[in-house]
Design a protein around this motif. Structure first.
Motif, short mmCIF file in Angstrom:
data_model
loop_
_atom_site.label_atom_id
_atom_site.label_comp_id
_atom_site.label_asym_id
_atom_site.label_seq_id
_atom_site.Cartn_x
_atom_site.Cartn_y
_atom_site.Cartn_z
N GLY A 158 0.81 -1.20 0.00
CA GLY A 158 0.00 0.00 0.00
C GLY A 158 0.85 1.26 0.00
N ASP B 245 -5.39 -0.33 0.03
CA ASP B 245 -5.73 0.69 -0.96
C ASP B 245 -5.68 0.07 -2.35
OD1 ASP B 245 -3.03 0.42 -1.46
OD2 ASP B 245 -2.48 2.46 -0.88
N TYR B 246 -5.78 0.90 -3.38
CA TYR B 246 -5.82 0.37 -4.74
C TYR B 246 -4.52 -0.35 -5.11
CZ TYR B 246 -5.67 0.11 -9.79
OH TYR B 246 -5.52 -0.36 -11.07
N GLU C 200 -5.14 9.98 -8.50
CA GLU C 200 -4.84 9.08 -7.38
C GLU C 200 -3.46 8.45 -7.51
OE1 GLU C 200 -6.64 4.93 -5.48
OE2 GLU C 200 -7.91 6.16 -6.77
N ASP D 152 -0.21 9.24 -5.37
CA ASP D 152 0.15 8.59 -4.10
C ASP D 152 1.42 7.76 -4.24
OD1 ASP D 152 -1.95 9.71 -2.76
OD2 ASP D 152 -3.17 7.90 -2.68
#
Length: 301
Positions: free
Chosen positions: A119, A136-137, A261, A264
């Motif tokens: 993550g 998370d993704y 996103e 990140d």
């Protein structure tokens, strides 16, 4: 060994192919562009464009799976995130299906993953292969990718999953960093305190070659140097290697505008430690960032 490689024309694969040819392996390269692969590798490899070109009676000894859409090539939105997952799951699932129909099962499958498995995070936790995950993704992407590859174990194939950090070599992520740093316009991302876990390309290649031929290796491995650094330290070391200043910072909001996103990946990080490789006795060629950057910079020059 006769080895099938996907993603062979990418940054890591493009260097891995000649490395394995030096060891005397017979290579089959799968690429969407046969012309590109043949131009890159010549007649030293056999090129296929689809897994159906592998007959069920063919004797494959190993598979190395490096295919997948570039993680930071485009701004993340729902459509792009689907491409990132699908490009990994489809080829990995296809390889597992290939293994199931082969009369003679390969000895080993090495399948790509990334330190995003843990993550995107803003803590200092040192992460071995059993480290704590942030849900998370990026974790979901890597977890699903690894799970797909591990299905090959049901066919009694030894599976190694390689959780790779930032690879430093001629190309890849460093190629995008070097131009501003050469102009004296480089610097850390955001506050510079996020962790960057890296590995020199030579260690990446040596480890993959080792996993391929040594049957004692299986499961997940962190492919990172033993000493992760912060973004601020990385920027300082890169600027020093180039004899340039590193006064500029890239604000987080700029990256968020550019990558969504996906920012990140740069604004946050992971402090990853290659515990299983070190326990197995692997000695890194480039354990120190300073030496790794010097080698890459000097080679480019």
């Amino acid at each position: 060994m006769k080895v099938l490689i996907t993603g062979a024309t990418g940054f890591i694969g493009g260097h891995l192919v000649p490395r394995l040819l030096e060891d005397g392996h017979e290579l089959i390269v799968m690429s969407r562009s046969q012309a590109k692969a043949q131009q890159q590798f010549g007649s030293a490899v056999r090129v296929i464009t689809h897994l159906d070109q592998i007959q069920s009676d063919e004797q494959l000894d190993g598979i190395i799976n490096l295919a997948g859409a570039g993680i930071a090539d485009k701004r993340w939105n729902d459509a792009r995130k689907k491409v990132l997952i699908d490009s990994r799951l489809e080829i990995t699932g296809g390889l597992v299906s290939l293994i199931k129909r082969l009369e003679h099962k390969p000895e080993v499958m090495i399948s790509g993953s990334a330190i995003g498995y843990y993550g995107c995070r803003d803590d200092d936790l040192l992460l071995s292969e059993e480290g704590e995950m942030v849900d998370d993704y990026t974790h979901a992407l890597c977890q699903r990718w690894e799970s797909e590859a591990l299905q090959a174990q049901e066919e009694h194939v030894r599976v190694c999953v390689i959780r790779t950090g930032i690879v430093l070599g001629q190309g890849g992520a460093l190629a995008k960093m070097l131009p501003p740093f050469r102009l004296g316009l480089g610097g850390p991302v955001a506050d510079g305190q996020q962790w960057m876990s890296w590995i020199h390309l030579q260690d990446e290649l040596e480890i993959i070659a080792m996993l391929l031929t040594h049957e004692q290796f299986s499961g997940a491995y962190n492919l990172t140097a033993p000493e992760a650094v912060t973004s601020a330290t990385f920027s300082h070391q890169l600027a020093k290697a180039l004899s340039r200043p590193a006064w500029f910072r890239v604000p987080a909001f700029v990256l968020q505008l550019m990558l969504g996103e996906g920012s990140d990946l740069l604004v946050k990080g992971q402090r990853v430690y290659p515990l299983r490789l070190l326990d197995a006795g692997y000695q890194f060629v480039y354990p120190q960032l300073r030496d790794a950057l010097q080698q890459v910079v000097n080679t480019r020059d």
